[in-house]
Design a protein around this motif. Structure first.
Motif, PDB file in Angstrom:
ATOM      1  N   ILE A   1      -3.713  -8.179   1.376  1.00  0.00           N
ATOM      2  CA  ILE A   1      -4.533  -7.654   2.465  1.00  0.00           C
ATOM      3  C   ILE A   1      -5.659  -8.725   2.777  1.00  0.00           C
ATOM      4  CG2 ILE A   1      -5.596  -5.557   3.375  1.00  0.00           C
ATOM      5  CD1 ILE A   1      -3.844  -4.118   1.493  1.00  0.00           C
ATOM      6  N   ALA A   2      -6.305  -9.052   1.780  1.00  0.00           N
ATOM      7  CA  ALA A   2      -7.423 -10.128   1.936  1.00  0.00           C
ATOM      8  C   ALA A   2      -7.116 -11.363   2.801  1.00  0.00           C
ATOM      9  CB  ALA A   2      -8.169 -10.332   0.778  1.00  0.00           C
ATOM     10  N   TYR A   3      -5.903 -11.641   2.409  1.00  0.00           N
ATOM     11  CA  TYR A   3      -5.413 -13.236   2.839  1.00  0.00           C
ATOM     12  C   TYR A   3      -5.857 -13.709   4.298  1.00  0.00           C
ATOM     13  CZ  TYR A   3      -2.064 -17.058   3.218  1.00  0.00           C
ATOM     14  OH  TYR A   3      -1.608 -18.471   3.188  1.00  0.00           O
ATOM     15  N   GLY A   4      -5.172 -12.882   5.351  1.00  0.00           N
ATOM     16  CA  GLY A   4      -5.445 -13.244   6.664  1.00  0.00           C
ATOM     17  C   GLY A   4      -7.024 -13.314   7.075  1.00  0.00           C
TER      18      GLY A   4
ATOM     19  N   LYS B   1     -15.220  -5.327   1.816  1.00  0.00           N
ATOM     20  CA  LYS B   1     -15.678  -3.873   2.540  1.00  0.00           C
ATOM     21  C   LYS B   1     -14.210  -3.561   3.134  1.00  0.00           C
ATOM     22  CE  LYS B   1     -18.857  -2.149   5.931  1.00  0.00           C
ATOM     23  NZ  LYS B   1     -18.293  -2.559   7.003  1.00  0.00           N
ATOM     24  N   ARG B   2     -13.826  -4.416   3.955  1.00  0.00           N
ATOM     25  CA  ARG B   2     -12.535  -4.355   4.842  1.00  0.00           C
ATOM     26  C   ARG B   2     -11.395  -3.974   4.021  1.00  0.00           C
ATOM     27  NH1 ARG B   2     -11.610  -2.670   9.266  1.00  0.00           N
ATOM     28  NH2 ARG B   2      -9.939  -3.570  10.480  1.00  0.00           N
ATOM     29  N   VAL B   3     -11.306  -4.662   3.095  1.00  0.00           N
ATOM     30  CA  VAL B   3      -9.856  -4.244   2.067  1.00  0.00           C
ATOM     31  C   VAL B   3      -9.982  -2.894   1.590  1.00  0.00           C
ATOM     32  CG1 VAL B   3      -8.576  -5.182   0.380  1.00  0.00           C
ATOM     33  CG2 VAL B   3      -9.431  -6.745   1.789  1.00  0.00           C
ATOM     34  N   GLU B   4     -11.261  -2.473   1.110  1.00  0.00           N
ATOM     35  CA  GLU B   4     -11.524  -1.252   0.501  1.00  0.00           C
ATOM     36  C   GLU B   4     -11.104  -0.127   1.211  1.00  0.00           C
ATOM     37  OE1 GLU B   4     -12.337  -0.496  -2.548  1.00  0.00           O
ATOM     38  OE2 GLU B   4     -12.067  -2.359  -3.393  1.00  0.00           O
ATOM     39  N   GLU B   5     -11.502  -0.367   2.529  1.00  0.00           N
ATOM     40  CA  GLU B   5     -11.332   0.663   3.653  1.00  0.00           C
ATOM     41  C   GLU B   5      -9.774   0.861   3.935  1.00  0.00           C
ATOM     42  OE1 GLU B   5     -15.044  -0.461   6.620  1.00  0.00           O
ATOM     43  OE2 GLU B   5     -13.052  -0.899   7.412  1.00  0.00           O
ATOM     44  N   LEU B   6      -9.073  -0.292   4.126  1.00  0.00           N
ATOM     45  CA  LEU B   6      -7.559  -0.442   4.397  1.00  0.00           C
ATOM     46  C   LEU B   6      -6.713   0.060   3.147  1.00  0.00           C
ATOM     47  CD1 LEU B   6      -7.516  -3.800   6.092  1.00  0.00           C
ATOM     48  CD2 LEU B   6      -6.691  -1.622   7.033  1.00  0.00           C
TER      49      LEU B   6
ATOM     50  N   LEU C   1       1.643  -3.734   7.076  1.00  0.00           N
ATOM     51  CA  LEU C   1       1.034  -3.297   8.338  1.00  0.00           C
ATOM     52  C   LEU C   1      -0.468  -3.245   7.849  1.00  0.00           C
ATOM     53  CD1 LEU C   1       2.044  -2.068  10.760  1.00  0.00           C
ATOM     54  CD2 LEU C   1       2.053   0.059   9.839  1.00  0.00           C
ATOM     55  N   ALA C   2      -1.111  -3.011   6.828  1.00  0.00           N
ATOM     56  CA  ALA C   2      -2.320  -3.065   6.363  1.00  0.00           C
ATOM     57  C   ALA C   2      -2.775  -4.416   6.628  1.00  0.00           C
ATOM     58  CB  ALA C   2      -2.708  -2.837   4.950  1.00  0.00           C
ATOM     59  N   ALA C   3      -2.203  -5.741   6.261  1.00  0.00           N
ATOM     60  CA  ALA C   3      -2.480  -6.811   6.405  1.00  0.00           C
ATOM     61  C   ALA C   3      -2.614  -7.184   7.713  1.00  0.00           C
ATOM     62  CB  ALA C   3      -1.657  -7.629   5.684  1.00  0.00           C
ATOM     63  N   VAL C   4      -1.854  -6.797   8.618  1.00  0.00           N
ATOM     64  CA  VAL C   4      -2.153  -6.956  10.275  1.00  0.00           C
ATOM     65  C   VAL C   4      -3.296  -5.986  10.614  1.00  0.00           C
ATOM     66  CG1 VAL C   4      -1.051  -6.407  12.367  1.00  0.00           C
ATOM     67  CG2 VAL C   4       0.322  -7.119  10.663  1.00  0.00           C
ATOM     68  N   VAL C   5      -3.544  -4.794  10.334  1.00  0.00           N
ATOM     69  CA  VAL C   5      -4.611  -4.194  10.893  1.00  0.00           C
ATOM     70  C   VAL C   5      -5.986  -4.561  10.228  1.00  0.00           C
ATOM     71  CG1 VAL C   5      -5.854  -2.090  10.988  1.00  0.00           C
ATOM     72  CG2 VAL C   5      -3.272  -2.097  11.162  1.00  0.00           C
ATOM     73  N   ALA C   6      -6.105  -5.487   9.178  1.00  0.00           N
ATOM     74  CA  ALA C   6      -7.238  -5.971   8.651  1.00  0.00           C
ATOM     75  C   ALA C   6      -7.727  -7.031   9.516  1.00  0.00           C
ATOM     76  CB  ALA C   6      -6.615  -6.848   7.296  1.00  0.00           C
ATOM     77  N   LEU C   7      -6.977  -7.613  10.185  1.00  0.00           N
ATOM     78  CA  LEU C   7      -7.366  -8.764  11.146  1.00  0.00           C
ATOM     79  C   LEU C   7      -8.145  -8.244  12.318  1.00  0.00           C
ATOM     80  CD1 LEU C   7      -4.656 -11.337  10.760  1.00  0.00           C
ATOM     81  CD2 LEU C   7      -6.617 -11.181   9.481  1.00  0.00           C
ATOM     82  N   ASP C   8      -7.983  -6.867  12.772  1.00  0.00           N
ATOM     83  CA  ASP C   8      -8.489  -6.174  13.841  1.00  0.00           C
ATOM     84  C   ASP C   8      -8.021  -6.683  15.282  1.00  0.00           C
ATOM     85  OD1 ASP C   8      -9.951  -4.139  14.678  1.00  0.00           O
ATOM     86  OD2 ASP C   8     -11.991  -5.314  14.779  1.00  0.00           O
TER      87      ASP C   8
END
Ligand code: ATP
Ligand code: MG
Length: 280
Positions: free
Chosen positions: A108-111, A124-129, A156-163
């Motif tokens: 999830i953090a990769y992108g 912070k972002r990964v924790e939320e996701l 899907l989480a990895a996509v949403v991570a990038l906002d």
């Protein structure tokens, strides 16, 4: 104002004799969820690949018409800009997993790492996701050891991570059980509230009726019907062209066929209940 607009788009895959997409025009606005529906082979994934610029740059072939992204032609954007504006989750979650990360957390953090986002912000972002996508228990697992449905949620989480401003989901719930499917639709609702453009390819028509604002009904490469969910999903023409309508809607259409009259055709059980209650 529309964020993306397709203007009279036709497309032919390389070596094909006929156009796969024929004269499609449609607009997508912020804060709305668009249901892209139609039977297998009707051109939904092809349309997604046109919107994200993979057609023609990657698939080649012959694209006619114009795609405007924020009033600028899509081909004028470079690939990195496009990738930061448009997020895409693949129809097949197996192709989405990066293959270079050993845990769900890192996946999830990769992108975000690639974009050079500061470490604290990534955490912070990964924790939320992890919470949003109910992935906390899987955080330390290898993405390759997950079930299809779990992979789909990670992808899907990895996509949403990038906002991204625009999120295209090609059958995001195809591998999910009803509970996880409902969770994804809740997330779609959150993305809508965040004013994203959400483009959803989905066969689960009752959920499409419940969550989508607008519908684009594809048939044999053409956009045969488009409009609000109510306009499209109460139209019997959808059935004639091999599409689906919600169960409750079918029941009311049957009663109308038998001569009954209603002020409104319902899209869900709640609406049906209030119509029938009013009849008493
Ligand atoms: N790379 C390709 N080269 C040539 N034809 C293709 C290619 N990819 C898809 N097609 C054809 O284009 C048409 C539309 O395919 P597409 O994948 O867009 O449909 P779809 O609506 O997403 O279907 P599904 O519901 O099965 O995912 C199909 O007839 C398909 O065979
Ligand atoms: Mg498809």
């Amino acid at each position: 104002m529309s964020v993306i607009e397709l203007k009279d788009i036709s497309y032919r895959y390389p070596l094909e004799k006929e156009d796969t997409i024929k004269n499609v025009s449609c607009k997508f606005e912020a804060g709305k969820v668009y249901g892209l529906i139609g039977e297998n082979g009707s051109g939904k994934t092809t349309i997604c690949n046109i919107i994200r610029g993979f057609i023609p740059s990657f698939y080649k072939g012959e694209l006619r018409g114009e795609v405007l992204l924020k009033d600028k032609k899509l081909e004028e954007y470079d690939y990195e800009d496009l990738a930061s504006i448009i997020g895409y989750s693949f129809q097949n979650p197996f192709t989405q997993i990066s293959g270079v990360k050993e845990t769900v957390y890192e996946e999830i953090a990769y992108g975000l790492e690639n974009l050079g986002v500061p470490r604290e912000e990534i955490i912070k972002r990964v924790e939320e996701l992890l919470d949003l996508f109910k992935l906390r228990e899987l955080a330390q697992k290898n993405p390759y050891e997950l079930s299809g449905g779990q992979k789909q949620r990670v992808a899907l989480a990895a996509v949403v991570a990038l906002d991204p401003e625009i999120i295209i989901m090609d059958e995001p719930t195809s591998q999910l059980d009803p509970k996880s499917t409902a969770d994804i639709f809740e997330i779609i609702d959150i993305l809508k509230k965040q004013k994203k453009v959400v483009i959803l390819v989905e066969h689960k028509i009752d959920l499409v009726a419940q969550y989508c604002d607008s519908i684009i009904f594809m048939h044999d490469g053409e956009c045969k019907l488009s409009g609000t969910a109510r306009e499209v999903l109460t139209n019997p023409k959808v059935l004639e062209m091999g599409g689906q309508l919600p169960q409750v809607t079918l029941y009311f259409l049957e009663r109308i066929k038998r001569g009954e009259k209603f002020d409104m055709i319902p899209l869900n059980v709640k609406e049906a209940y209030s119509i029938l209650k009013g009849e008493e």
